[in-house]
Write a protein that holds these residues in place. Structure first.
Motif, PDB file in Angstrom:
ATOM      1  N   PRO A  46      72.436  80.148 -22.274  1.00 49.30           N
ATOM      2  CA  PRO A  46      72.310  81.673 -22.438  1.00 49.30           C
ATOM      3  C   PRO A  46      73.802  82.139 -22.950  1.00 49.30           C
ATOM      4  N   GLU A  47      73.998  83.289 -23.371  1.00 48.38           N
ATOM      5  CA  GLU A  47      75.025  83.945 -23.896  1.00 48.38           C
ATOM      6  C   GLU A  47      75.367  85.413 -23.077  1.00 48.38           C
ATOM      7  N   LEU A  48      76.270  85.532 -22.280  1.00 54.66           N
ATOM      8  CA  LEU A  48      76.432  86.584 -21.363  1.00 54.66           C
ATOM      9  C   LEU A  48      77.218  87.834 -22.447  1.00 54.66           C
ATOM     10  N   ARG A  49      76.525  88.991 -21.833  1.00 54.74           N
ATOM     11  CA  ARG A  49      76.854  90.390 -22.537  1.00 54.74           C
ATOM     12  C   ARG A  49      77.366  91.250 -21.765  1.00 54.74           C
ATOM     13  N   VAL A  50      78.373  91.958 -22.015  1.00 55.01           N
ATOM     14  CA  VAL A  50      78.667  93.215 -21.160  1.00 55.01           C
ATOM     15  C   VAL A  50      78.756  94.244 -22.109  1.00 55.01           C
ATOM     16  N   ARG A  51      78.018  95.336 -21.572  1.00 58.04           N
ATOM     17  CA  ARG A  51      77.620  96.723 -22.131  1.00 58.04           C
ATOM     18  C   ARG A  51      78.265  97.550 -21.239  1.00 58.04           C
ATOM     19  N   GLY A  52      78.677  98.781 -21.934  1.00 54.43           N
ATOM     20  CA  GLY A  52      79.246  99.975 -21.205  1.00 54.43           C
ATOM     21  C   GLY A  52      80.737 100.314 -21.560  1.00 54.43           C
ATOM     22  N   ILE A  53      81.370  99.179 -22.174  1.00 58.10           N
ATOM     23  CA  ILE A  53      82.836  99.468 -22.604  1.00 58.10           C
ATOM     24  C   ILE A  53      82.783  99.862 -24.106  1.00 58.10           C
ATOM     25  N   PRO A  54      83.477 101.237 -24.293  1.00 61.12           N
ATOM     26  CA  PRO A  54      83.355 101.552 -25.773  1.00 61.12           C
ATOM     27  C   PRO A  54      84.221 100.838 -26.884  1.00 61.12           C
ATOM     28  N   ASP A  55      83.940 100.676 -27.863  1.00 60.39           N
ATOM     29  CA  ASP A  55      84.568 100.043 -28.890  1.00 60.39           C
ATOM     30  C   ASP A  55      86.345 100.232 -28.957  1.00 60.39           C
ATOM     31  N   SER A  56      86.613 101.314 -28.528  1.00 60.43           N
ATOM     32  CA  SER A  56      88.129 101.535 -28.428  1.00 60.43           C
ATOM     33  C   SER A  56      88.546 101.128 -27.047  1.00 60.43           C
ATOM     34  N   GLY A  57      87.939 100.706 -26.134  1.00 63.01           N
ATOM     35  CA  GLY A  57      88.500  99.966 -25.258  1.00 63.01           C
ATOM     36  C   GLY A  57      88.771 100.697 -24.004  1.00 63.01           C
ATOM     37  N   VAL A  58      88.621 102.354 -24.168  1.00 62.61           N
ATOM     38  CA  VAL A  58      88.987 103.224 -23.096  1.00 62.61           C
ATOM     39  C   VAL A  58      87.852 103.932 -22.599  1.00 62.61           C
ATOM     40  N   LEU A  59      87.717 103.842 -21.360  1.00 62.91           N
ATOM     41  CA  LEU A  59      86.695 104.188 -20.797  1.00 62.91           C
ATOM     42  C   LEU A  59      86.940 105.611 -19.898  1.00 62.91           C
ATOM     43  N   THR A  61      86.251 107.975 -17.264  1.00 60.93           N
ATOM     44  CA  THR A  61      85.587 108.361 -16.318  1.00 60.93           C
ATOM     45  C   THR A  61      85.205 109.765 -15.834  1.00 60.93           C
ATOM     46  N   ALA A  62      86.130 110.543 -16.523  1.00 60.05           N
ATOM     47  CA  ALA A  62      85.831 112.038 -15.971  1.00 60.05           C
ATOM     48  C   ALA A  62      84.670 112.465 -17.041  1.00 60.05           C
ATOM     49  N   ALA A  63      84.538 112.042 -17.984  1.00 58.84           N
ATOM     50  CA  ALA A  63      83.611 112.454 -19.156  1.00 58.84           C
ATOM     51  C   ALA A  63      82.084 111.679 -18.641  1.00 58.84           C
ATOM     52  N   LEU A  64      82.378 110.700 -18.019  1.00 62.17           N
ATOM     53  CA  LEU A  64      81.026 109.945 -17.541  1.00 62.17           C
ATOM     54  C   LEU A  64      81.330 109.534 -16.193  1.00 62.17           C
ATOM     55  N   PRO A  65      80.800 110.527 -15.373  1.00 57.14           N
ATOM     56  CA  PRO A  65      81.317 110.273 -13.791  1.00 57.14           C
ATOM     57  C   PRO A  65      80.515 109.032 -13.183  1.00 57.14           C
ATOM     58  N   GLU A  66      79.295 108.609 -13.793  1.00 56.15           N
ATOM     59  CA  GLU A  66      78.588 107.589 -13.296  1.00 56.15           C
ATOM     60  C   GLU A  66      78.597 106.500 -14.292  1.00 56.15           C
ATOM     61  N   ALA A  67      79.792 106.093 -14.681  1.00 54.83           N
ATOM     62  CA  ALA A  67      80.045 105.031 -15.541  1.00 54.83           C
ATOM     63  C   ALA A  67      79.733 103.539 -14.990  1.00 54.83           C
ATOM     64  N   ARG A  68      79.087 102.945 -15.805  1.00 51.73           N
ATOM     65  CA  ARG A  68      78.474 101.671 -15.420  1.00 51.73           C
ATOM     66  C   ARG A  68      78.756 100.576 -16.298  1.00 51.73           C
ATOM     67  N   LEU A  69      79.137  99.367 -15.972  1.00 58.77           N
ATOM     68  CA  LEU A  69      79.111  98.379 -17.004  1.00 58.77           C
ATOM     69  C   LEU A  69      77.917  97.417 -16.522  1.00 58.77           C
ATOM     70  N   THR A  70      76.999  96.983 -17.610  1.00 64.39           N
ATOM     71  CA  THR A  70      75.954  96.211 -17.497  1.00 64.39           C
ATOM     72  C   THR A  70      76.281  94.673 -17.894  1.00 64.39           C
ATOM     73  N   HIS A 107      69.125  93.016 -15.225  1.00 66.71           N
ATOM     74  CA  HIS A 107      70.556  93.273 -15.600  1.00 66.71           C
ATOM     75  C   HIS A 107      71.342  93.184 -14.182  1.00 66.71           C
ATOM     76  N   ARG A 108      72.648  92.959 -14.196  1.00 65.81           N
ATOM     77  CA  ARG A 108      73.638  93.096 -13.308  1.00 65.81           C
ATOM     78  C   ARG A 108      74.387  94.349 -13.436  1.00 65.81           C
ATOM     79  N   VAL A 109      74.673  95.198 -12.620  1.00 67.18           N
ATOM     80  CA  VAL A 109      75.405  96.586 -12.893  1.00 67.18           C
ATOM     81  C   VAL A 109      76.370  96.637 -11.905  1.00 67.18           C
ATOM     82  N   LEU A 110      77.485  96.923 -12.611  1.00 67.57           N
ATOM     83  CA  LEU A 110      78.909  97.321 -11.817  1.00 67.57           C
ATOM     84  C   LEU A 110      79.302  98.658 -12.153  1.00 67.57           C
ATOM     85  N   ASP A 111      79.374  99.535 -11.022  1.00 65.83           N
ATOM     86  CA  ASP A 111      79.648 100.869 -10.901  1.00 65.83           C
ATOM     87  C   ASP A 111      81.233 101.107 -11.189  1.00 65.83           C
ATOM     88  N   VAL A 112      81.728 101.485 -12.195  1.00 65.91           N
ATOM     89  CA  VAL A 112      83.178 101.770 -12.450  1.00 65.91           C
ATOM     90  C   VAL A 112      83.499 103.218 -12.534  1.00 65.91           C
TER      91      VAL A 112
END
Length: 149
Positions: A46-59, A61-70, A107-112
């Motif tokens: 299997p190949e792992l994948r992380v979703r939720g990190i923008p291409d800019s690499g800057v997350l 959290t004020a704009a997305l108060p319930e930000a999550r990484l999947t 999925h496994r979800v991490l609340d950031v």
């Protein structure tokens, strides 16, 4: 009066050969089975994948108060059971510290959302199991919790 059976040397030799041949066949069959499992797991790894990190690499959290990484596995039709095992054994670390994740669907979800502003390195490691190598994935990102207008 006792009768003792004497076996000739050729009979004993044939018997030993059969035992040795049987053991040799068993060892070769076991080695082939293990080799086939290892090759199949390497091909279907299997190949792992992380979703939720923008291409800019800057997350932000004020704009997305319930930000999550999947964390999930790239969709593969080869072996879904291996993919689920990979996620079942996943270990997620932020800057070297193990952090808890939640199961949400497949999925496994991490609340950031509660992370403080700063730089982070996310490392995801898993061991899918029988004769499979460890899989690891790292991503760097920055959390920005300033409100922008």
């Amino acid at each position: 009066m006792r009768l003792t059976l004497k076996t000739s040397s050729p009979v004993r030799t044939r018997s030993r050969r059969r035992v040795l041949l049987t053991l040799l066949v068993a060892v070769v069959a076991t080695a082939l089975a293990i080799g086939c499992i290892a090759v199949a797991n390497a091909v279907n790894q299997p190949e792992l994948r992380v979703r939720g990190i923008p291409d800019s690499g800057v997350l932000n959290t004020a704009a997305l108060p319930e930000a999550r990484l999947t964390v999930d596995v790239v969709d593969r039709v080869d072996d879904q059971e291996l993919a689920i095992d990979a996620l079942r054994n996943v270990e997620v670390r932020l800057n070297g510290e193990i952090v808890p994740t939640l199961w949400v669907g497949s999925h496994r979800v991490l609340d950031v959302g509660a992370l403080r502003a700063g730089e982070y390195e996310l490392t995801v490691t898993t061991d899918p199991g029988l004769l499979s190598g460890e899989i690891s994935l790292s991503r760097r990102f920055i959390v920005d919790n300033t409100q922008r207008e």
